[in-house]
Scaffold this motif. Structure first.
Motif, PDB file in Angstrom:
ATOM      1  N   LEU B 142      -9.373  25.101 -18.197  1.00  0.00           N
ATOM      2  CA  LEU B 142      -9.636  25.775 -16.929  1.00  0.00           C
ATOM      3  C   LEU B 142     -10.742  25.053 -16.161  1.00  0.00           C
ATOM      4  CD1 LEU B 142      -9.059  28.264 -15.119  1.00  0.00           C
ATOM      5  CD2 LEU B 142     -10.834  29.466 -16.347  1.00  0.00           C
ATOM      6  N   ARG B 143     -11.737  24.583 -16.950  1.00  0.00           N
ATOM      7  CA  ARG B 143     -12.872  23.899 -16.305  1.00  0.00           C
ATOM      8  C   ARG B 143     -12.425  22.632 -15.596  1.00  0.00           C
ATOM      9  NH1 ARG B 143     -18.846  23.647 -18.951  1.00  0.00           N
ATOM     10  NH2 ARG B 143     -19.888  23.877 -16.949  1.00  0.00           N
ATOM     11  N   THR B 144     -11.522  21.896 -16.295  1.00  0.00           N
ATOM     12  CA  THR B 144     -11.024  20.664 -15.666  1.00  0.00           C
ATOM     13  C   THR B 144     -10.215  20.996 -14.418  1.00  0.00           C
ATOM     14  OG1 THR B 144      -9.160  20.698 -17.178  1.00  0.00           O
ATOM     15  CG2 THR B 144     -11.015  19.286 -17.770  1.00  0.00           C
ATOM     16  N   GLU B 145      -9.542  22.180 -14.444  1.00  0.00           N
ATOM     17  CA  GLU B 145      -8.748  22.573 -13.279  1.00  0.00           C
ATOM     18  C   GLU B 145      -9.640  22.925 -12.098  1.00  0.00           C
ATOM     19  OE1 GLU B 145      -4.999  21.743 -13.952  1.00  0.00           O
ATOM     20  OE2 GLU B 145      -5.437  23.103 -12.293  1.00  0.00           O
ATOM     21  N   SER B 146     -10.548  23.907 -12.321  1.00  0.00           N
ATOM     22  CA  SER B 146     -11.468  24.274 -11.236  1.00  0.00           C
ATOM     23  C   SER B 146     -12.754  24.859 -11.815  1.00  0.00           C
ATOM     24  CB  SER B 146     -10.801  25.287 -10.300  1.00  0.00           C
ATOM     25  OG  SER B 146     -10.998  26.596 -10.760  1.00  0.00           O
ATOM     26  N   GLU B 147     -13.884  24.335 -11.401  1.00  0.00           N
ATOM     27  CA  GLU B 147     -15.188  24.767 -11.911  1.00  0.00           C
ATOM     28  C   GLU B 147     -15.484  26.203 -11.513  1.00  0.00           C
ATOM     29  OE1 GLU B 147     -17.186  22.925 -13.860  1.00  0.00           O
ATOM     30  OE2 GLU B 147     -18.635  24.553 -13.963  1.00  0.00           O
ATOM     31  N   GLU B 148     -15.076  26.561 -10.282  1.00  0.00           N
ATOM     32  CA  GLU B 148     -15.388  27.899  -9.763  1.00  0.00           C
ATOM     33  C   GLU B 148     -14.715  28.983 -10.598  1.00  0.00           C
ATOM     34  OE1 GLU B 148     -15.137  28.348  -5.317  1.00  0.00           O
ATOM     35  OE2 GLU B 148     -14.368  30.297  -5.965  1.00  0.00           O
ATOM     36  N   LEU B 149     -13.427  28.754 -10.904  1.00  0.00           N
ATOM     37  CA  LEU B 149     -12.688  29.749 -11.692  1.00  0.00           C
ATOM     38  C   LEU B 149     -13.278  29.871 -13.082  1.00  0.00           C
ATOM     39  CD1 LEU B 149      -8.934  29.201 -10.784  1.00  0.00           C
ATOM     40  CD2 LEU B 149     -10.330  31.197 -10.293  1.00  0.00           C
ATOM     41  N   TYR B 150     -13.722  28.731 -13.619  1.00  0.00           N
ATOM     42  CA  TYR B 150     -14.335  28.744 -14.942  1.00  0.00           C
ATOM     43  C   TYR B 150     -15.586  29.598 -14.935  1.00  0.00           C
ATOM     44  CZ  TYR B 150     -16.964  27.076 -18.984  1.00  0.00           C
ATOM     45  OH  TYR B 150     -17.689  27.015 -20.135  1.00  0.00           O
ATOM     46  N   GLN B 151     -16.429  29.398 -13.915  1.00  0.00           N
ATOM     47  CA  GLN B 151     -17.680  30.170 -13.827  1.00  0.00           C
ATOM     48  C   GLN B 151     -17.393  31.666 -13.746  1.00  0.00           C
ATOM     49  OE1 GLN B 151     -20.653  29.223 -14.394  1.00  0.00           O
ATOM     50  NE2 GLN B 151     -20.149  27.042 -14.494  1.00  0.00           N
ATOM     51  N   GLN B 152     -16.347  31.991 -12.978  1.00  0.00           N
ATOM     52  CA  GLN B 152     -16.007  33.416 -12.843  1.00  0.00           C
ATOM     53  C   GLN B 152     -15.443  33.980 -14.127  1.00  0.00           C
ATOM     54  OE1 GLN B 152     -13.659  34.530  -9.553  1.00  0.00           O
ATOM     55  NE2 GLN B 152     -15.235  34.048  -8.063  1.00  0.00           N
ATOM     56  N   ALA B 153     -14.693  33.146 -14.867  1.00  0.00           N
ATOM     57  CA  ALA B 153     -14.111  33.620 -16.127  1.00  0.00           C
ATOM     58  C   ALA B 153     -15.193  33.895 -17.161  1.00  0.00           C
ATOM     59  CB  ALA B 153     -13.123  32.580 -16.658  1.00  0.00           C
ATOM     60  N   ILE B 154     -16.260  33.096 -17.110  1.00  0.00           N
ATOM     61  CA  ILE B 154     -17.343  33.244 -18.087  1.00  0.00           C
ATOM     62  C   ILE B 154     -18.134  34.534 -17.865  1.00  0.00           C
ATOM     63  CG2 ILE B 154     -19.512  32.219 -18.856  1.00  0.00           C
ATOM     64  CD1 ILE B 154     -17.666  30.403 -19.837  1.00  0.00           C
ATOM     65  N   LYS B 155     -18.179  34.999 -16.618  1.00  0.00           N
ATOM     66  CA  LYS B 155     -19.042  36.155 -16.291  1.00  0.00           C
ATOM     67  C   LYS B 155     -18.637  37.402 -17.046  1.00  0.00           C
ATOM     68  CE  LYS B 155     -20.926  35.038 -11.829  1.00  0.00           C
ATOM     69  NZ  LYS B 155     -20.365  34.842 -10.506  1.00  0.00           N
ATOM     70  N   THR B 156     -19.618  38.332 -17.169  1.00  0.00           N
ATOM     71  CA  THR B 156     -19.365  39.563 -17.911  1.00  0.00           C
ATOM     72  C   THR B 156     -18.545  40.530 -17.075  1.00  0.00           C
ATOM     73  OG1 THR B 156     -21.392  40.520 -17.074  1.00  0.00           O
ATOM     74  CG2 THR B 156     -21.515  39.428 -19.199  1.00  0.00           C
ATOM     75  N   ASP B 157     -17.774  41.347 -17.786  1.00  0.00           N
ATOM     76  CA  ASP B 157     -16.974  42.377 -17.132  1.00  0.00           C
ATOM     77  C   ASP B 157     -17.701  43.706 -17.334  1.00  0.00           C
ATOM     78  OD1 ASP B 157     -15.056  43.982 -16.055  1.00  0.00           O
ATOM     79  OD2 ASP B 157     -13.565  43.657 -17.623  1.00  0.00           O
ATOM     80  N   ASN B 158     -18.305  44.214 -16.255  1.00  0.00           N
ATOM     81  CA  ASN B 158     -19.116  45.418 -16.407  1.00  0.00           C
ATOM     82  C   ASN B 158     -18.309  46.690 -16.579  1.00  0.00           C
ATOM     83  OD1 ASN B 158     -21.647  44.200 -16.320  1.00  0.00           O
ATOM     84  ND2 ASN B 158     -21.536  44.006 -14.108  1.00  0.00           N
ATOM     85  N   SER B 159     -17.023  46.635 -16.209  1.00  0.00           N
ATOM     86  CA  SER B 159     -16.202  47.834 -16.340  1.00  0.00           C
ATOM     87  C   SER B 159     -15.735  48.064 -17.771  1.00  0.00           C
ATOM     88  CB  SER B 159     -14.995  47.738 -15.414  1.00  0.00           C
ATOM     89  OG  SER B 159     -14.193  46.649 -15.821  1.00  0.00           O
TER      90      SER B 159
END
Lengths: 188, 194
Positions: B142-159
């Motif tokens: 995913l990181r090689t595909e797009s850095e932005e999506l990777y950063q968002q995927a790493i973030k915590t899910d508060n719900s």
């Protein structure tokens, strides 16, 4: 109406405690203006033992969760205890940091059946007390990548009759564990 | 001749022993409101500074009492506590000697059990490692595909939290249990420590 509410009513809405008086003498309160606005609230607060806030570490960055409380509870103490041990070992295996692990006092529930008066003594259903045992494991800085794996493993390995809840740790959770001692009226 | 305040009747003072009423009207006795407390006192003028000082001193005394109370105690967990009667020395028994065959049998059983549990542990660790590896691989792709999506995927899910999980039950749900249920209530009788 409670005694406090009554005494507030008699004194015209404002309660002032003078050092020579005790709370029990109703009707002797004089309505006087409170010069410290929050005097009443402060007195109420200080009557109960103050418990220092716990230092809950905030999450390292936005990819990790805050301190989580995994509470295992159930009616069977052995199973609950063993499941708590299992989660502890699992977190160590997955190299997650365990903040604290403790037991909460057991909850007692009285099961009371409402029955008519027509039944004989031996046919009646007797009242019964069920005890629910609780254990808490606190996990600090759980990366969000590992969260779903941990939850799946916990759910798959739940023994019969044991449930768990995962919540964020708050000061209320911490303070609930302590005995709420009040200053006796004689010392006031 | 005096006038009684309440009843406004004339009482003859010349013959006090007789207490003759010479006025008209019946004896109208009236009872005042029952003052269970003392009659209301005169309002004292409270000096604001005095009042403040008094309040300040009271709070200070309370804080001192708080300090004297010391550290707060944790609520005791009843299941961790052992009955004093059970710790009695006289309760200790002398166990019989175990014959060597039995000892051997037990040792071998322990070995088999620990082997079984270890195999379980290894299987679980392999499972965890496999899952983590697959996840890391996917995230790297995913990181090689797009850095932005990777950063968002790493973030915590508060719900995600609060979350509940319920364990399995011994039997499946009993048919018609809802209709058979007895009317009653659950009362929380946990011991409150004050």
């Amino acid at each position: 109406m409670s005694r406090r509410a009554l005494s507030t009513l008699y004194s015209g809405g404002r309660r002032v405690l003078h050092s020579s008086m005790s709370w029990r003498k109703i009707g002797q309160f004089q309505s006087a203006r409170c010069y410290a606005d929050n005097f009443d609230e402060e007195v109420e607060e200080l009557r109960v033992q103050q418990i220092a806030d716990q230092e809950i570490p905030p999450p390292a960055d936005d990819t990790v969760h805050e301190v989580l409380n995994i509470k295992a509870f159930g009616y069977d103490c052995t199973l609950v205890e063993h499941f708590a041990q299992y989660t502890h070992n699992l977190s160590k295996n997955m190299s997650l940091s365990v903040f604290d692990s403790y037991a909460l006092p057991a909850k007692a529930t009285l099961v009371h059946a409402i029955q008519g008066t027509g039944l004989k003594e031996k046919d009646r259903i007797k009242d019964y007390t069920l005890t629910t045992y609780q254990r808490v494991i606190q996990i600090q800085d759980l990366p969000s990548k590992r969260a779903s794996l941990l939850l799946d493993l916990l759910q798959l390995n739940l023994p019969e009759g044991v449930s768990f809840t995962i919540t964020l740790h708050t000061q209320e959770h911490y303070k609930e564990r302590f005995i709420r001692k009040e200053i006796p009226d004689s010392l006031l | 001749m005096g006038v009684c305040n309440h009843t406004k009747l004339y009482v003859c003072a010349l013959h006090p022993s007789r207490g003759i009423f010479t006025g008209v009207g019946g004896l109208a006795f009236r009872a005042s409101q029952s003052l269970q407390a003392e009659p209301p006192k005169k309002k004292k003028k409270t000096d604001p500074k005095q009042e403040q000082l008094r309040q300040h001193r009271y709070l200070k005394r309370l804080k001192k009492l708080q300090y004297k109370m010391g550290k707060a105690e944790l609520k005791p967990v009843e299941e961790m506590r052992v009955d004093r009667a059970l710790l009695d020395e006289s309760r200790k028994r002398d166990l019989p000697e175990i014959p060597p065959e039995e000892q051997e049998r037990r040792a071998l059983l322990l070995k088999r059990w620990s082997k079984f549990k270890f195999a379980q542990h290894v299987a679980e660790t392999r499972l965890i490692e496999g899952a983590i590896k697959a996840q890391e691989k996917a995230l790297n792709e995913l990181r090689t595909e797009s850095e932005e999506l990777y950063q968002q995927a790493i973030k915590t899910d508060n719900s995600l939290f609060p979350l509940e999980g319920v364990g399995p039950t011994h039997t499946p749900a009993i048919d018609g249990f809802d209709k058979k249920v007895i009317d009653g209530e659950y009362v929380d009788v946990t011991r409150q420590y004050r």
